[in-house]
Design an enzyme around this catalytic site. Structure first.
Site, PDB file in Angstrom:
ATOM      1  N   HIS A 107     -28.936 -47.918 -16.899  1.00 44.64           N
ATOM      2  CA  HIS A 107     -27.738 -48.594 -16.549  1.00 44.64           C
ATOM      3  C   HIS A 107     -27.973 -48.559 -14.699  1.00 44.64           C
ATOM      4  O   HIS A 107     -26.993 -48.433 -14.112  1.00 44.64           O
ATOM      5  CB  HIS A 107     -26.383 -47.536 -16.557  1.00 44.64           C
ATOM      6  CG  HIS A 107     -25.651 -47.798 -17.959  1.00 44.64           C
ATOM      7  ND1 HIS A 107     -25.025 -48.788 -18.464  1.00 44.64           N
ATOM      8  CD2 HIS A 107     -25.951 -46.960 -19.008  1.00 44.64           C
ATOM      9  CE1 HIS A 107     -24.569 -48.736 -19.574  1.00 44.64           C
ATOM     10  NE2 HIS A 107     -25.140 -47.597 -19.932  1.00 44.64           N
TER      11      HIS A 107
ATOM     12  N   ASP B 202     -23.339 -48.350 -11.766  1.00 43.34           N
ATOM     13  CA  ASP B 202     -23.578 -48.852 -13.069  1.00 43.34           C
ATOM     14  C   ASP B 202     -24.259 -50.281 -12.644  1.00 43.34           C
ATOM     15  O   ASP B 202     -24.198 -50.701 -11.684  1.00 43.34           O
ATOM     16  CB  ASP B 202     -22.438 -48.798 -13.820  1.00 43.34           C
ATOM     17  CG  ASP B 202     -22.804 -48.754 -15.369  1.00 43.34           C
ATOM     18  OD1 ASP B 202     -23.472 -49.307 -15.901  1.00 43.34           O
ATOM     19  OD2 ASP B 202     -22.131 -47.875 -16.012  1.00 43.34           O
TER      20      ASP B 202
ATOM     21  N   TRP C  45     -19.387 -38.126 -25.876  1.00 41.90           N
ATOM     22  CA  TRP C  45     -18.876 -39.443 -25.907  1.00 41.90           C
ATOM     23  C   TRP C  45     -18.993 -40.149 -27.317  1.00 41.90           C
ATOM     24  O   TRP C  45     -18.097 -40.736 -27.844  1.00 41.90           O
ATOM     25  CB  TRP C  45     -19.108 -40.414 -24.712  1.00 41.90           C
ATOM     26  CG  TRP C  45     -20.375 -41.182 -24.794  1.00 41.90           C
ATOM     27  CD1 TRP C  45     -21.676 -40.478 -24.562  1.00 41.90           C
ATOM     28  CD2 TRP C  45     -20.631 -42.201 -25.511  1.00 41.90           C
ATOM     29  NE1 TRP C  45     -22.727 -41.435 -24.726  1.00 41.90           N
ATOM     30  CE2 TRP C  45     -22.116 -42.401 -25.249  1.00 41.90           C
ATOM     31  CE3 TRP C  45     -20.076 -43.165 -25.965  1.00 41.90           C
ATOM     32  CZ2 TRP C  45     -22.753 -43.630 -25.790  1.00 41.90           C
ATOM     33  CZ3 TRP C  45     -20.651 -44.473 -26.264  1.00 41.90           C
ATOM     34  CH2 TRP C  45     -21.942 -44.696 -26.106  1.00 41.90           C
TER      35      TRP C  45
ATOM     36  N   TRP D 171     -13.397 -47.581 -19.064  1.00 47.21           N
ATOM     37  CA  TRP D 171     -14.383 -48.565 -18.765  1.00 47.21           C
ATOM     38  C   TRP D 171     -13.801 -49.931 -18.429  1.00 47.21           C
ATOM     39  O   TRP D 171     -12.956 -50.457 -19.138  1.00 47.21           O
ATOM     40  CB  TRP D 171     -15.435 -48.613 -19.920  1.00 47.21           C
ATOM     41  CG  TRP D 171     -16.136 -47.239 -20.189  1.00 47.21           C
ATOM     42  CD1 TRP D 171     -15.437 -46.291 -21.283  1.00 47.21           C
ATOM     43  CD2 TRP D 171     -17.032 -46.482 -19.493  1.00 47.21           C
ATOM     44  NE1 TRP D 171     -16.369 -45.274 -20.997  1.00 47.21           N
ATOM     45  CE2 TRP D 171     -17.122 -45.277 -20.056  1.00 47.21           C
ATOM     46  CE3 TRP D 171     -17.732 -46.674 -18.328  1.00 47.21           C
ATOM     47  CZ2 TRP D 171     -18.231 -44.353 -19.645  1.00 47.21           C
ATOM     48  CZ3 TRP D 171     -18.582 -45.893 -17.894  1.00 47.21           C
ATOM     49  CH2 TRP D 171     -18.854 -44.606 -18.542  1.00 47.21           C
TER      50      TRP D 171
ATOM     51  N   GLU E 108     -15.221 -53.118 -18.173  1.00 50.23           N
ATOM     52  CA  GLU E 108     -15.772 -54.369 -18.441  1.00 50.23           C
ATOM     53  C   GLU E 108     -14.547 -55.613 -18.586  1.00 50.23           C
ATOM     54  O   GLU E 108     -14.866 -56.757 -18.595  1.00 50.23           O
ATOM     55  CB  GLU E 108     -16.533 -54.435 -20.074  1.00 50.23           C
ATOM     56  CG  GLU E 108     -17.826 -53.711 -19.636  1.00 50.23           C
ATOM     57  CD  GLU E 108     -17.798 -52.203 -19.993  1.00 50.23           C
ATOM     58  OE1 GLU E 108     -18.863 -51.520 -20.576  1.00 50.23           O
ATOM     59  OE2 GLU E 108     -16.717 -51.621 -20.030  1.00 50.23           O
TER      60      GLU E 108
ATOM     61  N   ARG F   3     -17.824 -51.952 -12.870  1.00 53.13           N
ATOM     62  CA  ARG F   3     -17.440 -53.030 -13.603  1.00 53.13           C
ATOM     63  C   ARG F   3     -16.348 -53.761 -13.020  1.00 53.13           C
ATOM     64  O   ARG F   3     -16.573 -55.378 -12.845  1.00 53.13           O
ATOM     65  CB  ARG F   3     -17.126 -53.017 -15.077  1.00 53.13           C
ATOM     66  CG  ARG F   3     -18.232 -52.599 -16.159  1.00 53.13           C
ATOM     67  CD  ARG F   3     -18.979 -51.441 -15.757  1.00 53.13           C
ATOM     68  NE  ARG F   3     -20.110 -51.452 -17.138  1.00 53.13           N
ATOM     69  CZ  ARG F   3     -20.324 -50.268 -17.566  1.00 53.13           C
ATOM     70  NH1 ARG F   3     -19.632 -49.132 -17.334  1.00 53.13           N
ATOM     71  NH2 ARG F   3     -21.115 -50.103 -18.468  1.00 53.13           N
TER      72      ARG F   3
ATOM     73  N   TYR G 147     -11.105 -43.031 -25.544  1.00 57.57           N
ATOM     74  CA  TYR G 147     -11.549 -44.204 -24.778  1.00 57.57           C
ATOM     75  C   TYR G 147     -10.272 -45.046 -24.599  1.00 57.57           C
ATOM     76  O   TYR G 147      -9.816 -45.749 -25.217  1.00 57.57           O
ATOM     77  CB  TYR G 147     -12.404 -45.020 -25.299  1.00 57.57           C
ATOM     78  CG  TYR G 147     -14.002 -44.524 -24.960  1.00 57.57           C
ATOM     79  CD1 TYR G 147     -14.326 -43.202 -24.548  1.00 57.57           C
ATOM     80  CD2 TYR G 147     -15.003 -45.429 -24.640  1.00 57.57           C
ATOM     81  CE1 TYR G 147     -15.487 -42.752 -24.415  1.00 57.57           C
ATOM     82  CE2 TYR G 147     -16.332 -45.034 -24.246  1.00 57.57           C
ATOM     83  CZ  TYR G 147     -16.486 -43.847 -24.083  1.00 57.57           C
ATOM     84  OH  TYR G 147     -17.793 -43.226 -23.415  1.00 57.57           O
TER      85      TYR G 147
ATOM     86  N   ASP H 284      -9.994 -47.689 -22.820  1.00 59.34           N
ATOM     87  CA  ASP H 284     -10.153 -49.041 -22.575  1.00 59.34           C
ATOM     88  C   ASP H 284     -10.196 -49.948 -24.011  1.00 59.34           C
ATOM     89  O   ASP H 284     -10.204 -51.155 -23.886  1.00 59.34           O
ATOM     90  CB  ASP H 284     -11.604 -49.522 -21.959  1.00 59.34           C
ATOM     91  CG  ASP H 284     -12.797 -48.928 -22.882  1.00 59.34           C
ATOM     92  OD1 ASP H 284     -12.681 -47.639 -23.065  1.00 59.34           O
ATOM     93  OD2 ASP H 284     -13.690 -49.453 -22.795  1.00 59.34           O
TER      94      ASP H 284
ATOM     95  N   ASP I  99     -26.999 -41.733 -20.268  1.00 57.96           N
ATOM     96  CA  ASP I  99     -26.749 -42.433 -21.485  1.00 57.96           C
ATOM     97  C   ASP I  99     -27.344 -43.877 -21.698  1.00 57.96           C
ATOM     98  O   ASP I  99     -27.783 -44.670 -20.656  1.00 57.96           O
ATOM     99  CB  ASP I  99     -25.250 -42.658 -21.667  1.00 57.96           C
ATOM    100  CG  ASP I  99     -24.550 -43.645 -20.716  1.00 57.96           C
ATOM    101  OD1 ASP I  99     -25.041 -43.294 -19.261  1.00 57.96           O
ATOM    102  OD2 ASP I  99     -23.818 -44.425 -20.876  1.00 57.96           O
ATOM    103  N   GLU I 100     -27.537 -44.380 -22.953  1.00 60.84           N
ATOM    104  CA  GLU I 100     -27.785 -45.593 -23.346  1.00 60.84           C
ATOM    105  C   GLU I 100     -29.319 -46.358 -22.469  1.00 60.84           C
ATOM    106  O   GLU I 100     -29.211 -47.379 -22.220  1.00 60.84           O
ATOM    107  CB  GLU I 100     -26.708 -46.740 -23.084  1.00 60.84           C
ATOM    108  CG  GLU I 100     -25.421 -46.094 -23.945  1.00 60.84           C
ATOM    109  CD  GLU I 100     -24.418 -47.090 -23.744  1.00 60.84           C
ATOM    110  OE1 GLU I 100     -23.443 -47.586 -24.933  1.00 60.84           O
ATOM    111  OE2 GLU I 100     -24.068 -47.742 -22.765  1.00 60.84           O
TER     112      GLU I 100
END
Length: 750
Positions: free
Chosen positions: A264, A187, A386, A461, A463, A158, A411, A413, A319-320
């Site tokens: 991702h 990512d 996580w 992270w 972002e 990111r 986390y 961030d 993930d995700e």
């Protein structure tokens, strides 16, 4: 003067004086050691510290290569060295390869360790103890880590951080005995590793038109050519990677690379769209599992990763991943039929297991985020937990190793102070005390499970981290709290002791040229409700130490002469607390303003409308369940603190029965808006009152303004305040505006 006429009294006084000299002292070091015996005695520190060591030549060369970065000037000498380092696998203490025994006496310093790593950590301890540059405490320390895995995760997709920034962080975290760097190299925001045979990954998929991820939306999240005007991004060459790996190795840190799959992967599919289910770029972030070319691509990438990185573990993400494209993809559906897979979660598991088998064939093992549990866990996989702690616990129950990194604690961030005072961050509020409170392997789990928990990791992270300075601001000092979580036994971890030590530590970090968050300058509060005595006990604290807390209860601004907080106090009705930190007479930060009410609805019956109930799919979002909105407990700055009740996608629509007709003049509830995780204020709130529970009168409609709706972070009371009204039943209806999450902490009725 009479005391010493009796010889026994003289002996007694001498004993008292000796005892005073031997009083244990708190060491100013992080992480705190497993065992230490320290007195007030000291030994002078030489201007140049001479040392001897019995390491084999390769490990000796490594130590000498590292020493120019060591904060103490060290000089190798066999003649009366001040520091003697003895490394032997046969030594009884410590038992761990990373452990050490450090003894400081008037004669100097003796270090014993089983390995060069243990000796390295002993030197980090020595450097912390020598910070004043003049004296060392006379002490004996026997130390080893609680967990073998103590990690920092760094997202460079990111926001791209160059190799010098990565090395700078390695240098600092090594001093706190962090021993893993989880390098998130790929990512959807950019591919960061040069791969032979796939030049478009770094010529195209590593670049975009906006440094700030939010601004990238103006370009439809499309990538651009490396040499295009305004291109932002970057990647690591093989030489860059080898430089970082060597830097980490000398600091006894293992670098674990992550290559994301199957989700991702937007950047991969933009560069090589034939790997997507549609064959077109910018249509999904998930690779096509039914396409054999997908596996050829990842095997080629992993071959290069394995060639470059010596770590036993390779992180493969997992993930995700959205599965909707696989449902519509003929190739994926054929793969499911051919392999006898019942659904798309098993299709993802098929890919993870197949990739794991390939990595195992190269002598390595995989780590994946806890979604790899879905559809069946690959045979030798280690799970990185996580989403909460359940994934790691489930993996351990199945005999798989787990690394604990739950978002609600780890986390880095997320906001670390009042979100209204901080730069834009992602999601929740995780102050350093919350991070420090985490126990990755509580005794209640039993040794059959905890033996599979390898350790803990802090995740960064990027972002909402646009600069290197901002990254350091978010990493430090919370990663230092996690360093102690991972190293120090739970029984030795004391929050008040850590507070004293971290307040000293941040100044050392700052002096080294880092940009840490200097700890909150706002008073923190906590409430407990005494239902029997119908009162709320209110306590105040601060991350700063030493500091004064001064407060008022009438809403007026505290001054240096206002009441000094010393202990918790009771609230039996309502107060408007205003509290502020004072360094002597100088006020710090902004004041905490907190209305506290032991109100009429506490403990009363609440009934949710059919379509107005709270969110059921995440325990922490239940906020106390059916009694949570009437328990007297106000939420803090995090919607994940267990005191905020979530509603999605429905409204909050509830009716409170006060038990009898009574006079009311105030009905309010506090809502929050934190836009980055899609938590919004209600569009409007209606408050209704009734005497009989059938005929309701609208008391007020409280509307969210356009200005309020546009704020990134805001906390706001919604409701009604007016002339006394007779009511037994109160209906509180918070109406959704965006069909996202509403969070409310308490419905206060007075």
């Amino acid at each position: 003067m009479r005391l010493f006429k009796n010889p026994l009294n003289l002996i007694f006084a001498a004993a008292l004086l000796l005892a005073a000299c031997e009083t244990p002292q708190e060491l100013s070091m992080i992480p705190y050691p497993q065992f230490e015996k320290t007195t007030s005695k000291t030994v002078n520190l030489p201007a140049t510290v001479t040392f001897s060591v019995n390491l084999p030549q390769p490990e000796m060369d490594d130590l000498l290569a590292y020493l120019p970065s060591y904060p103490l000037p060290m000089e190798l000498s066999d003649k009366n060295p001040f520091v003697t380092i003895e490394v032997s696998e046969q030594t009884d203490t410590p038992s761990s390869a990373e452990g050490y025994k450090l003894e400081i006496s008037k004669r100097g310093v003796n270090i014993k360790a089983k390995s060069a790593t243990g000796a390295f950590y002993a030197l980090q301890t020595l450097a912390q103890l020598a910070r004043n540059g003049k004296k060392l405490p006379v002490t004996v320390i026997e130390d080893e880590p609680r967990f073998p895995y103590r990690g920092l995760h760094l997202d460079v997709s990111r926001h791209f951080f160059d190799k010098e920034h990565v090395k700078k962080q390695l240098d600092l975290v090594a001093t706190y005995k962090i021993n893993r760097l989880h390098w998130h190299l790929t990512d959807g925001a950019g591919w960061r590793l040069e791969i032979p045979g796939y030049p478009r990954l770094t010529e195209f998929a590593a670049w975009r038109k906006a440094a700030n991820l939010q601004d990238w939306g103006k370009y439809d999240h499309h990538y651009c050519e490396k040499d295009e005007e305004g291109a932002y991004g970057g990647y690591y060459t093989e030489a860059d990677v080898r430089e970082v790996l060597e830097y980490a190795r000398l600091r006894h840190i293992t670098v674990i690379p992550e290559i994301e799959m199957p989700g991702h992967s937007d950047e991969v599919l933009a560069a090589y769209p034939q790997l997507s289910c549609t064959g077109e770029p910018y249509t999904s972030g998930e690779v096509c599992i039914g396409n054999e070319e997908t596996f050829k691509f990842f095997e080629d990438v992993l071959n290069e990763v394995i060639r470059l990185f010596p770590s036993h573990y390779i992180h493969i993400g997992g993930d995700e991943a959205s599965r909707r494209h696989w449902k519509a993809c003929p190739k994926c559906q054929k793969r499911m039929k051919d392999e006898g897979l019942k659904d798309e979660s098993e299709l993802q598991s098929y890919m993870i297991a197949r990739i794991e088998k390939y990595i195992n064939s190269k002598g390595r093992d995989i780590i994946g985020w806890d979604e790899i549990l879905d559809g069946g866990l690959a045979p030798n996989a280690t799970v990185m937990s996580w989403r909460d702690t359940e994934g790691g616990i489930s993996a351990a129950q199945m005999g798989h190793y787990a690394i604990m990194t739950p978002g609600s604690y780890c986390y880095l961030d997320h906001y670390q102070d009042d979100p209204e005072t901080q730069p834009l961050a992602f999601g929740s509020y995780i102050p350093i005390g919350r991070t420090y409170s985490y126990d990755p392997a509580p005794d209640s789990l039993g040794t059959d499970i905890t033996k599979y928990i390898l350790g803990v990791q802090g995740n960064v992270w990027a972002e909402y981290i646009p600069t290197k300075e901002h990254a350091e601001y978010m990493i430090y000092p919370r990663i230092i709290a996690l360093a102690e979580v991972g190293w120090t036994p739970q029984s030795k971890r004391q929050p008040e002791s850590f507070k004293r030590r971290i307040n000293n530590e941040i100044h050392h970090i700052k002096a080294k040229g880092y940009n840490p968050f200097m700890l909150s300058e706002q008073v923190k509060s906590n409430q407990t409700v005494d239902y029997a005595k119908k009162r709320i006990m209110l306590s105040l604290t601060s991350e700063k130490y030493p500091i004064d807390i001064r407060y008022t209860t009438d809403g007026s601004e505290p001054t240096a002469s206002s009441k000094l907080y010393k202990k918790p106090f009771a609230v039996k009705d309502s107060i408007l607390l205003t509290a502020r930190l004072f360094d002597g007479k100088a006020p710090l930060g902004k004041s905490l303003r907190l209305r506290t009410d032991y109100h009429k609805a506490i403990g009363k019956q609440i009934t949710y409308a059919k379509d107005g109930g709270y969110y059921q799919n995440k325990e922490v979002y239940k906020g106390g369940g059916d009694t949570g909105l009437l328990d007297g407990l106000r939420g803090g700055m995090s919607y994940m603190d267990g005191r905020w009740q979530g509603f999605c996608p429905n409204d909050l629509d509830a009716t409170i029965d006060l038990g009898e007709v009574t006079s009311i003049h105030r009905v309010v509830a506090n809502f929050m808006q934190v836009r980055t995780p899609q938590v919004f204020l209600p569009a409007k709130v209606e408050v209704w009152a009734s005497v009989d529970g059938k005929n309701f009168t609208l008391l007020n409609t409280d509307i969210c303004s356009e200005e309020e709706a546009g704020k990134d972070v805001i906390f706001r009371d919604f409701g009604w305040i007016g002339s006394p009204t007779q009511a037994r039943y109160v209906r509180f209806h918070a109406i959704q505006g965006k069909k996202q999450f509403l969070f409310v902490d308490e419905i206060v009725i007075q």
